[in-house]
Design a protein around this motif. Structure first.
Motif, PDB file in Angstrom:
ATOM      1  N   THR A 139       0.843  -1.196   0.000  1.00 33.37           N
ATOM      2  CA  THR A 139       0.000   0.000   0.000  1.00 33.37           C
ATOM      3  C   THR A 139       0.876   1.244   0.000  1.00 33.37           C
ATOM      4  O   THR A 139       1.804   1.373   0.805  1.00 33.37           O
ATOM      5  CB  THR A 139      -0.919   0.014   1.232  1.00 33.37           C
ATOM      6  OG1 THR A 139      -1.729  -1.172   1.222  1.00 33.37           O
ATOM      7  CG2 THR A 139      -1.817   1.236   1.230  1.00 33.37           C
ATOM      8  N   TYR A 158       0.944   5.774  -0.861  1.00 26.20           N
ATOM      9  CA  TYR A 158       0.128   6.982  -0.775  1.00 26.20           C
ATOM     10  C   TYR A 158       0.701   8.046  -1.681  1.00 26.20           C
ATOM     11  O   TYR A 158       1.926   8.223  -1.782  1.00 26.20           O
ATOM     12  CB  TYR A 158       0.065   7.494   0.673  1.00 26.20           C
ATOM     13  CG  TYR A 158      -0.683   6.556   1.598  1.00 26.20           C
ATOM     14  CD1 TYR A 158      -2.053   6.670   1.774  1.00 26.20           C
ATOM     15  CD2 TYR A 158      -0.012   5.540   2.275  1.00 26.20           C
ATOM     16  CE1 TYR A 158      -2.739   5.801   2.604  1.00 26.20           C
ATOM     17  CE2 TYR A 158      -0.699   4.664   3.110  1.00 26.20           C
ATOM     18  CZ  TYR A 158      -2.059   4.805   3.271  1.00 26.20           C
ATOM     19  OH  TYR A 158      -2.741   3.940   4.081  1.00 26.20           O
ATOM     20  N   GLN A 207       5.784   5.568   0.568  1.00 24.52           N
ATOM     21  CA  GLN A 207       5.388   4.480   1.445  1.00 24.52           C
ATOM     22  C   GLN A 207       4.939   5.068   2.782  1.00 24.52           C
ATOM     23  O   GLN A 207       5.348   6.188   3.149  1.00 24.52           O
ATOM     24  CB  GLN A 207       6.543   3.514   1.657  1.00 24.52           C
ATOM     25  CG  GLN A 207       6.951   2.769   0.399  1.00 24.52           C
ATOM     26  CD  GLN A 207       7.975   1.694   0.674  1.00 24.52           C
ATOM     27  OE1 GLN A 207       8.309   1.431   1.822  1.00 24.52           O
ATOM     28  NE2 GLN A 207       8.465   1.078  -0.398  1.00 24.52           N
ATOM     29  N   PRO A 208       4.110   4.338   3.556  1.00 23.76           N
ATOM     30  CA  PRO A 208       3.626   4.879   4.840  1.00 23.76           C
ATOM     31  C   PRO A 208       4.753   5.323   5.769  1.00 23.76           C
ATOM     32  O   PRO A 208       4.626   6.347   6.449  1.00 23.76           O
ATOM     33  CB  PRO A 208       2.835   3.705   5.429  1.00 23.76           C
ATOM     34  CG  PRO A 208       2.390   2.913   4.248  1.00 23.76           C
ATOM     35  CD  PRO A 208       3.487   3.039   3.233  1.00 23.76           C
ATOM     36  N   VAL A 219       5.972   8.707   4.720  1.00 20.54           N
ATOM     37  CA  VAL A 219       5.041   9.759   5.133  1.00 20.54           C
ATOM     38  C   VAL A 219       5.268  10.103   6.599  1.00 20.54           C
ATOM     39  O   VAL A 219       5.345  11.286   6.983  1.00 20.54           O
ATOM     40  CB  VAL A 219       3.581   9.308   4.890  1.00 20.54           C
ATOM     41  CG1 VAL A 219       2.608  10.345   5.438  1.00 20.54           C
ATOM     42  CG2 VAL A 219       3.334   9.073   3.408  1.00 20.54           C
ATOM     43  N   ARG A 220       5.401   9.084   7.405  1.00 21.29           N
ATOM     44  CA  ARG A 220       5.603   9.287   8.853  1.00 21.29           C
ATOM     45  C   ARG A 220       6.895  10.059   9.115  1.00 21.29           C
ATOM     46  O   ARG A 220       6.923  10.992   9.928  1.00 21.29           O
ATOM     47  CB  ARG A 220       5.625   7.923   9.552  1.00 21.29           C
ATOM     48  CG  ARG A 220       5.543   7.989  11.061  1.00 21.29           C
ATOM     49  CD  ARG A 220       5.581   6.598  11.662  1.00 21.29           C
ATOM     50  NE  ARG A 220       5.346   6.625  13.087  1.00 21.29           N
ATOM     51  CZ  ARG A 220       4.170   6.468  13.660  1.00 21.29           C
ATOM     52  NH1 ARG A 220       3.101   6.273  12.924  1.00 21.29           N
ATOM     53  NH2 ARG A 220       4.044   6.510  14.979  1.00 21.29           N
ATOM     54  N   PHE A 223      -0.758  11.511  12.226  1.00 26.47           N
ATOM     55  CA  PHE A 223      -0.389  10.596  11.126  1.00 26.47           C
ATOM     56  C   PHE A 223      -1.617  10.052  10.410  1.00 26.47           C
ATOM     57  O   PHE A 223      -1.652   9.973   9.170  1.00 26.47           O
ATOM     58  CB  PHE A 223       0.454   9.438  11.672  1.00 26.47           C
ATOM     59  CG  PHE A 223       1.793   9.860  12.211  1.00 26.47           C
ATOM     60  CD1 PHE A 223       2.575  10.777  11.524  1.00 26.47           C
ATOM     61  CD2 PHE A 223       2.278   9.343  13.404  1.00 26.47           C
ATOM     62  CE1 PHE A 223       3.825  11.163  12.018  1.00 26.47           C
ATOM     63  CE2 PHE A 223       3.511   9.719  13.901  1.00 26.47           C
ATOM     64  CZ  PHE A 223       4.287  10.632  13.219  1.00 26.47           C
ATOM     65  N   SER A 224      -2.654   9.663  11.182  1.00 25.04           N
ATOM     66  CA  SER A 224      -3.843   9.086  10.556  1.00 25.04           C
ATOM     67  C   SER A 224      -4.573  10.111   9.692  1.00 25.04           C
ATOM     68  O   SER A 224      -5.057   9.792   8.599  1.00 25.04           O
ATOM     69  CB  SER A 224      -4.785   8.515  11.619  1.00 25.04           C
ATOM     70  OG  SER A 224      -5.228   9.536  12.485  1.00 25.04           O
ATOM     71  N   LEU A 243      -2.618  10.476   6.381  1.00 26.31           N
ATOM     72  CA  LEU A 243      -2.815   9.370   5.436  1.00 26.31           C
ATOM     73  C   LEU A 243      -4.224   9.388   4.846  1.00 26.31           C
ATOM     74  O   LEU A 243      -4.410   9.056   3.667  1.00 26.31           O
ATOM     75  CB  LEU A 243      -2.563   8.026   6.142  1.00 26.31           C
ATOM     76  CG  LEU A 243      -1.111   7.764   6.576  1.00 26.31           C
ATOM     77  CD1 LEU A 243      -1.016   6.459   7.340  1.00 26.31           C
ATOM     78  CD2 LEU A 243      -0.180   7.742   5.374  1.00 26.31           C
ATOM     79  N   GLU A 297      -4.777   7.063  -1.849  1.00 21.79           N
ATOM     80  CA  GLU A 297      -4.230   5.725  -1.628  1.00 21.79           C
ATOM     81  C   GLU A 297      -3.893   5.068  -2.963  1.00 21.79           C
ATOM     82  O   GLU A 297      -4.639   5.158  -3.933  1.00 21.79           O
ATOM     83  CB  GLU A 297      -5.228   4.859  -0.859  1.00 21.79           C
ATOM     84  CG  GLU A 297      -4.655   3.512  -0.447  1.00 21.79           C
ATOM     85  CD  GLU A 297      -5.539   2.747   0.511  1.00 21.79           C
ATOM     86  OE1 GLU A 297      -5.427   1.512   0.555  1.00 21.79           O
ATOM     87  OE2 GLU A 297      -6.355   3.393   1.216  1.00 21.79           O
TER      88      GLU A 297
END
Length: 597
Positions: free
Chosen positions: A396, A398, A420-421, A424-425, A474-475, A478, A483
């Motif tokens: 997955t 983003y 990638q997640p 992003v973080r 973070f949530s 995202l 996505e």
């Protein structure tokens, strides 16, 4: 088009008005037919069936069948004659000649390339691009293929006889031919070749020299085609490689008995080939699968659990295509002619194998092949052979949206950037630390600055929310990104697409009165060949399966199999192909025990 099995939609008797229309259409499409010949093809008082089918790629085709032989087929409002008609009227269409080895490539689904065309001394027939034409072999005027001219005869000459010549739609030995009585082409001597060679020279009387000249011509055609850099189908390429290897072996004197066996196989009818496959699987099952302790063994169980498991990979066992037609007749022949087994009806209407002659010389001398059609390892049909199937790696990702672009500018990530997640973080964490937004009193919270406010907060929250927890930060980030997903197949370039990946959808539908069918969609997303999956399921559950086009979905088909087979489908996908459960939808609809419907 008919290299793979097709699905019959309907089979009805033609009406009087449709019969007259068919006769008029044939007369218009093939004006060389006389009135008497037309009446022979479309008799007034004999039953003609109209069979509507779907080819393996979803094309709708209408067949006109007389005396169980398809005579004409209609594709995209155009009539084509079958080889059965052309054998009766070989001059019905303009013909192009080719060498005998090319026929196997045409049967496999390849088009006729111009380097493989034999130009007679009288020149090529006058054809225009798109004209219906036939393909014959040297020394026999009986057509073996039907198609349309890819280019005109003038363009064939101007191109130096390079490129595609005929787009083949139907051949001798394909599934349309098998829909009829499966007769072989008649021997119609080529008058032009009786005293002349290809270029008008006298033919050699020595058959060996003639064969050698033919093979040299095919090799030259192959070399010319490769040097021209034409785009050729995979089947043609693989066929050319096989042909080149065969020629090298011939030059080195290594062909011997192998070539003789191949020639014998080519001369066998499909029925004889299926008979031989039946005997092979039967002996293999007796020698390696059946144990004495299992006897008596139901004949149906013997076929389903043992004979099918011994079928070589790439082949399909079908008793109906053999000369025996039924398992009981085949086993009776094995008992009476070979004394291999003894079959007895222990209960009324149910036969069992009660005895096996393990000392039978035929059984003892049989050598078990190493590679069988069992399901020990997942495989996918790969043209020349079968390659192991490996499930894809799905990740997955983003994409940066226009609203969040200000937040990612400091990391040089603009709108549309794929992350990638964890990336992003890291970027959000770096932004917060760089701008000193960590709450001094509680490090679990992040102070909202104007940029974070515009990117992450709703309008109603602008005056109320002053800080957010790290997890909430973070949530929210995202959720406001686009996505995407990345699919990586072994040995292939990663594929990145927006949105959610479509799961393999399994559902059960009703057909008629109390009949269920299982439908499977989206196999192509995971690089699974629907035809291979359908064949595998058909062997596992002993139920018929068909492929259907999905309306509005390009290059996708639906697998339909009789009965509620969700449990078997799930087992195949999860255990055999190792597809993760989260990418399979509908497993909860499996039967929970009780009687199957």
């Amino acid at each position: 088009m008919f290299a793979k099995p097709f699905r019959v939609k309907s089979n009805t008797v033609i009406k009087g008005s449709d019969r007259r229309k068919l006769k008029a259409d044939i007369s218009a499409a093939f004006p060389s037919l006389s009135a008497d010949e037309l009446s022979e093809l479309v008799p007034n008082k004999e039953e003609i069936n109209v069979v509507k089918i779907y080819a393996h790629k979803g094309e709708a085709v209408t067949l006109y069948v007389l005396h169980k032989n398809p005579l004409f087929f209609e594709l995209e409002k155009r009539l084509y004659p079958t080889v059965y008609v052309l054998w009766r009227y070989p001059a019905l269409l303009p013909t192009l000649r080719t060498w005998t080895p090319v026929l196997q490539k045409l049967i496999g689904g390849a088009d006729l390339m111009l380097p493989g065309v034999v130009v007679p001394s009288s020149g090529l027939p006058d054809v225009k691009r798109g004209d219906c034409c036939a393909v014959t072999l040297v020394n026999n005027r009986a057509p073996v293929a039907v198609g349309t001219a890819a280019v005109s005869s003038a363009e064939m000459h101007s191109s130096g006889m390079k490129g595609r010549g005929v787009c083949v739609v139907h051949t001798y030995m394909d599934n349309l031919w098998a829909f009829g009585d499966k007769s072989v082409p008649p021997s119609l001597p080529d008058i032009e070749n009786d005293g002349q060679g290809v270029n008008g020279d006298e033919c050699e009387t020595d058959e060996e020299e003639e064969e050698e000249e033919e093979k040299e011509e095919v090799e030259t055609c192959v070399e010319e085609e490769r040097s021209a850099g034409e785009m050729v189908t995979d089947q043609v390429c693989s066929g050319i490689e096989e042909l080149s290897l065969a020629e090298q072996k011939e030059e080195e004197g290594e062909k011997g008995n192998e070539e003789e066996e191949e020639n014998q196989d080519d001369q066998k009818t499909p029925q004889e080939i299926m008979d031989a496959l039946l005997v092979q699987c039967f002996l293999h099952a007796l020698k390696s699968k059946v144990k004495k302790s299992e006897l008596p063994l139901l004949t149906s169980t013997f076929l389903r659990n043992h004979m099918f498991a011994c079928c070589p990979s790439g082949k399909q066992l079908d008793i109906k295509k053999s000369s025996y037609k039924k398992l009981s007749k085949f086993l009776q022949a094995m008992q009476q002619q070979h004394n291999l087994v003894r079959v007895k009806e222990l209960t009324k209407g149910v036969e069992s194998i009660v005895e096996v002659d393990w000392k039978n010389p035929e059984l003892r001398s049989f050598n078990v092949l190493e590679e069988t059609g069992g399901e020990a390892a997942p495989v996918q049909d790969g043209g020349e052979g079968e390659t192991p199937y490996h499930p894809p790696e799905i990740t997955t990702l983003y994409s940066v949206s226009a609203r969040l672009e200000p937040l990612f500018l400091e990391a040089n990530k603009r709108k549309g950037a794929i992350l990638q997640p964890v990336e992003v973080r890291n970027i959000v964490t770096e932004y917060v630390k760089k701008n000193e937004l960590v709450d001094g009193n509680n490090k679990n919270y992040v102070t909202i600055n104007p940029t974070l406010c515009d990117c992450l907060l709703e309008k109603s929250e602008y005056q109320e929310v002053e800080s957010l927890k790290w997890d909430d930060l973070f949530s929210r980030t995202l959720r406001r990104m686009q996505e995407c997903y990345q699919v990586v197949f072994p040995g292939q370039t990663p594929i990145i697409k927006k949105g959610h990946i479509e799961p393999i959808d399994i559902s059960v539908a009703s057909r008629g009165s109390n009949k269920k069918v299982t439908l499977i969609k989206n196999l192509e997303v995971y690089c699974l060949d629907p035809a291979v999956v359908a064949t595998t399921l058909q062997r596992r559950v002993q139920a018929s399966s068909v492929l259907q086009p999905i309306p509005g979905a390009k290059d996708k088909v639906l697998v339909q199999i009789q009965g509620n087979q969700i449990h078997q489908v799930g087992s195949l996908l999860l255990d055999h192909y190792q597809i993760p459960r989260k990418y399979i939808q509908g497993l909860d609809k499996a039967l929970k025990g009780g009687k199957k419907k």
